[in-house]
Design a protein around this motif. Structure first.
Motif, PDB file in Angstrom:
ATOM      1  N   ARG A  83       0.834  -1.211   0.000  1.00 42.16           N
ATOM      2  CA  ARG A  83       0.000   0.000   0.000  1.00 42.16           C
ATOM      3  C   ARG A  83       0.856   1.244   0.000  1.00 42.16           C
ATOM      4  O   ARG A  83       1.839   1.318   0.739  1.00 42.16           O
ATOM      5  CB  ARG A  83      -0.832   0.069   1.278  1.00 42.16           C
ATOM      6  CG  ARG A  83      -2.108  -0.665   1.165  1.00 42.16           C
ATOM      7  CD  ARG A  83      -3.016  -0.289   2.303  1.00 42.16           C
ATOM      8  NE  ARG A  83      -4.044  -1.317   2.411  1.00 42.16           N
ATOM      9  CZ  ARG A  83      -5.032  -1.271   3.261  1.00 42.16           C
ATOM     10  NH1 ARG A  83      -5.140  -0.262   4.106  1.00 42.16           N
ATOM     11  NH2 ARG A  83      -5.933  -2.237   3.297  1.00 42.16           N
ATOM     12  N   GLY A  87      -0.249   5.348   0.314  1.00 39.23           N
ATOM     13  CA  GLY A  87      -1.406   6.249   0.413  1.00 39.23           C
ATOM     14  C   GLY A  87      -2.687   5.441   0.272  1.00 39.23           C
ATOM     15  O   GLY A  87      -2.886   4.442   0.952  1.00 39.23           O
ATOM     16  N   GLY A  88      -3.536   5.855  -0.672  1.00 41.34           N
ATOM     17  CA  GLY A  88      -4.817   5.155  -0.848  1.00 41.34           C
ATOM     18  C   GLY A  88      -4.777   4.092  -1.927  1.00 41.34           C
ATOM     19  O   GLY A  88      -5.825   3.599  -2.347  1.00 41.34           O
ATOM     20  N   ALA A  89      -3.563   3.735  -2.402  1.00 39.64           N
ATOM     21  CA  ALA A  89      -3.473   2.736  -3.482  1.00 39.64           C
ATOM     22  C   ALA A  89      -2.897   1.436  -2.945  1.00 39.64           C
ATOM     23  O   ALA A  89      -2.070   1.444  -2.029  1.00 39.64           O
ATOM     24  CB  ALA A  89      -2.591   3.265  -4.612  1.00 39.64           C
ATOM     25  N   GLU A  90      -3.347   0.326  -3.538  1.00 34.16           N
ATOM     26  CA  GLU A  90      -2.910  -0.988  -3.041  1.00 34.16           C
ATOM     27  C   GLU A  90      -2.787  -1.984  -4.200  1.00 34.16           C
ATOM     28  O   GLU A  90      -3.635  -1.990  -5.110  1.00 34.16           O
ATOM     29  CB  GLU A  90      -3.951  -1.515  -2.052  1.00 34.16           C
ATOM     30  CG  GLU A  90      -3.605  -2.890  -1.486  1.00 34.16           C
ATOM     31  CD  GLU A  90      -4.716  -3.461  -0.594  1.00 34.16           C
ATOM     32  OE1 GLU A  90      -4.445  -3.788   0.568  1.00 34.16           O
ATOM     33  OE2 GLU A  90      -5.850  -3.569  -1.090  1.00 34.16           O
ATOM     34  N   ASN A 148      -7.689   1.630  -6.168  1.00 34.11           N
ATOM     35  CA  ASN A 148      -7.848   2.858  -5.393  1.00 34.11           C
ATOM     36  C   ASN A 148      -8.802   2.533  -4.247  1.00 34.11           C
ATOM     37  O   ASN A 148      -9.989   2.315  -4.453  1.00 34.11           O
ATOM     38  CB  ASN A 148      -8.440   3.940  -6.317  1.00 34.11           C
ATOM     39  CG  ASN A 148      -8.794   5.220  -5.559  1.00 34.11           C
ATOM     40  OD1 ASN A 148      -8.552   5.342  -4.362  1.00 34.11           O
ATOM     41  ND2 ASN A 148      -9.369   6.179  -6.282  1.00 34.11           N
ATOM     42  N   ALA A 188      -7.094   7.714  -3.282  1.00 33.68           N
ATOM     43  CA  ALA A 188      -5.719   7.559  -3.821  1.00 33.68           C
ATOM     44  C   ALA A 188      -5.440   8.675  -4.819  1.00 33.68           C
ATOM     45  O   ALA A 188      -6.339   9.125  -5.536  1.00 33.68           O
ATOM     46  CB  ALA A 188      -5.578   6.205  -4.509  1.00 33.68           C
ATOM     47  N   SER A 189      -4.180   9.104  -4.870  1.00 29.30           N
ATOM     48  CA  SER A 189      -3.771  10.084  -5.872  1.00 29.30           C
ATOM     49  C   SER A 189      -3.024   9.334  -6.967  1.00 29.30           C
ATOM     50  O   SER A 189      -2.617   8.171  -6.788  1.00 29.30           O
ATOM     51  CB  SER A 189      -2.847  11.127  -5.238  1.00 29.30           C
ATOM     52  OG  SER A 189      -1.676  10.479  -4.783  1.00 29.30           O
ATOM     53  N   ASP A 210       0.276   8.263  -5.696  1.00 25.99           N
ATOM     54  CA  ASP A 210       0.254   7.016  -4.908  1.00 25.99           C
ATOM     55  C   ASP A 210       0.388   5.816  -5.855  1.00 25.99           C
ATOM     56  O   ASP A 210       1.175   4.892  -5.614  1.00 25.99           O
ATOM     57  CB  ASP A 210      -1.071   6.848  -4.142  1.00 25.99           C
ATOM     58  CG  ASP A 210      -1.262   7.879  -3.024  1.00 25.99           C
ATOM     59  OD1 ASP A 210      -0.258   8.474  -2.601  1.00 25.99           O
ATOM     60  OD2 ASP A 210      -2.424   8.075  -2.594  1.00 25.99           O
ATOM     61  N   VAL A 211      -0.421   5.817  -6.927  1.00 25.67           N
ATOM     62  CA  VAL A 211      -0.392   4.681  -7.860  1.00 25.67           C
ATOM     63  C   VAL A 211       0.984   4.608  -8.533  1.00 25.67           C
ATOM     64  O   VAL A 211       1.560   3.510  -8.665  1.00 25.67           O
ATOM     65  CB  VAL A 211      -1.512   4.805  -8.925  1.00 25.67           C
ATOM     66  CG1 VAL A 211      -1.439   3.659  -9.924  1.00 25.67           C
ATOM     67  CG2 VAL A 211      -2.891   4.831  -8.263  1.00 25.67           C
TER      68      VAL A 211
END
Ligand SMILES: Cc1cc2nc3c(=O)[nH]c(=O)nc-3n(C[C@H](O)[C@H](O)[C@H](O)COP(=O)(O)OP(=O)(O)OC[C@H]3O[C@@H](n4cnc5c(N)ncnc54)[C@H](O)[C@@H]3O)c2cc1C
Length: 316
Positions: A262, A264-267, A278, A282-283, A286-287
């Motif tokens: 992970r 930020g908001g990405a995984e 997302n 996620a930004s 992040d991705v």
């Protein structure tokens, strides 16, 4: 931003023109800042006029379908987005050959052709983009891809002219058409007759498989990386064990232990390692952080340079 070109577009085109339009809601990733301008053309004439105008002003442009294979930068896109959708979704049905507008969603085409007893794109029912995006990306799944059914493509070229290209003149490759800087407006597709009931059963099977094996309902762009050109062979572990071949990008990412990573908001999806999802908020950076980590690890452990399948917009 110069307003001269947007004013000219507004005078010349009949479709909807929006300025400073956030792109996140138009992508399945739900990520991305605004475009200077977004035109939803009401037909090919609008596209021709728009491409000619922005070309003359030296303004960058790009085509957006259902945004299911795009990662848009947090800062957005400086230029014109041509949003191909409902205004270009007409279908003319022949016996085995149909002319299909670029804006028609591929899952609708898959279901409609199967209902008529025509096979060839029915296994693409889980590819959530437009036919234009599918042709442009040579989208494929479960042994079917657009290049197998396309007879010809009608497009607007970078000079704003309408052109028809025969399938044999298109430099298709895995998940790419090589069509270059064009707007696909329609495609002639040739199907193979089949039994409607078995085609519809196949559709149901494929959707079940997708729901069970991929994070189908999460915000994502499908596969982030193309599968490697040749498999990576892992040596056997211990006596008697067989060596293992990694054929897909997902298997490689799993093997380097990055499933679940992970930032930020990405995984990296725990369900399917070639999907970066997302989780909410996620930004694009992040991705991109995950993309960089995966590439670095795959290069270090296996010497593989993973290529992106997702299209980057605006330098994320
Ligand atoms: C959950 C999920 C599952 C997926 N599964 C698959 C899969 O199994 N197989 C697969 O191949 N893909 C898959 N994808 C990726 C994606 O759905 C396909 O690539 C799809 O064909 C993209 O279509 P789109 O309309 O969304 O294109 P967009 O994402 O809007 O655009 C993608 C690219 O195509 C260009 N483009 C779009 N429309 C046009 C047009 N009319 N003319 C010229 N260029 C155009 C864009 O400029 C961009 O470069 C998946 C995506 C998701 C979210």
């Amino acid at each position: 931003m110069s307003i001269a070109w947007t004013a000219e577009l507004r005078r010349a085109c009949r479709g909807r023109l929006l300025l400073e339009e956030p792109l996140a809601p138009y992508t399945t990733y739900r990520i991305g800042g605004p475009a200077d301008a977004m035109l939803t053309p009401d037909g090919p004439g609008d596209i021709q006029r728009a491409v000619e105008i922005v070309g003359r002003h030296g303004v960058p442009w790009l085509v957006l379908g259902l945004g299911s294979n795009m990662l848009v930068a947090d800062a957005g896109f400086r230029g014109l987005v041509i949003h191909v959708g409902k205004g270009l979704a007409e279908v003319t049905e022949g016996a085995n050959s149909w002319t299909v507008g670029a804006g028609l969603p591929t899952p609708l085409l898959a279901r409609r052709s199967a209902r008529r007893g025509l096979g060839g794109v029915h296994r693409l029912v889980g590819v959530p983009g437009t036919v234009g995006g599918g042709v442009y990306m040579n989208a494929g799944a479960h042994g079917q891809e657009f290049r197998q059914v396309v007879q010809s493509v009608t497009l607007v070229n970078a000079s704003g002219e309408v052109e028809q290209r025969r399938a044999g003149d298109i430099p298709w490759r895995y998940r790419a058409s090589g069509l270059g800087e064009v707007v696909v407006i329609e495609a002639e597709l040739r199907f193979t007759p089949g039994d409607p009931q078995s085609l519809e059963e196949e559709i149901a099977d494929h959707l079940r498989w997708r729901k069970a094996g991929t994070p189908f309902s999460e915000a994502c762009c499908g596969s982030v990386f193309r599968n490697p050109a040749s498999p990576v062979t892992l040596p056997s572990e211990g006596s008697g064990a067989e060596s293992r071949e990694l054929r897909t990008a997902g298997q490689l990412i799993d093997a380097v232990g990055l499933k679940g990573l992970r930032i930020g908001g990405a995984e990296v999806s725990p369900m399917h390692a070639n999907y970066i999802v997302n989780l909410g908020g996620a930004s694009a950076s992040d991705v991109m952080g995950i993309i960089d980590a995966v590439r670095e690890q795959a290069r270090r452990e296996f010497g593989v340079a993973l290529e992106l399948e997702v299209q980057l917009v605006g330098n994320p």
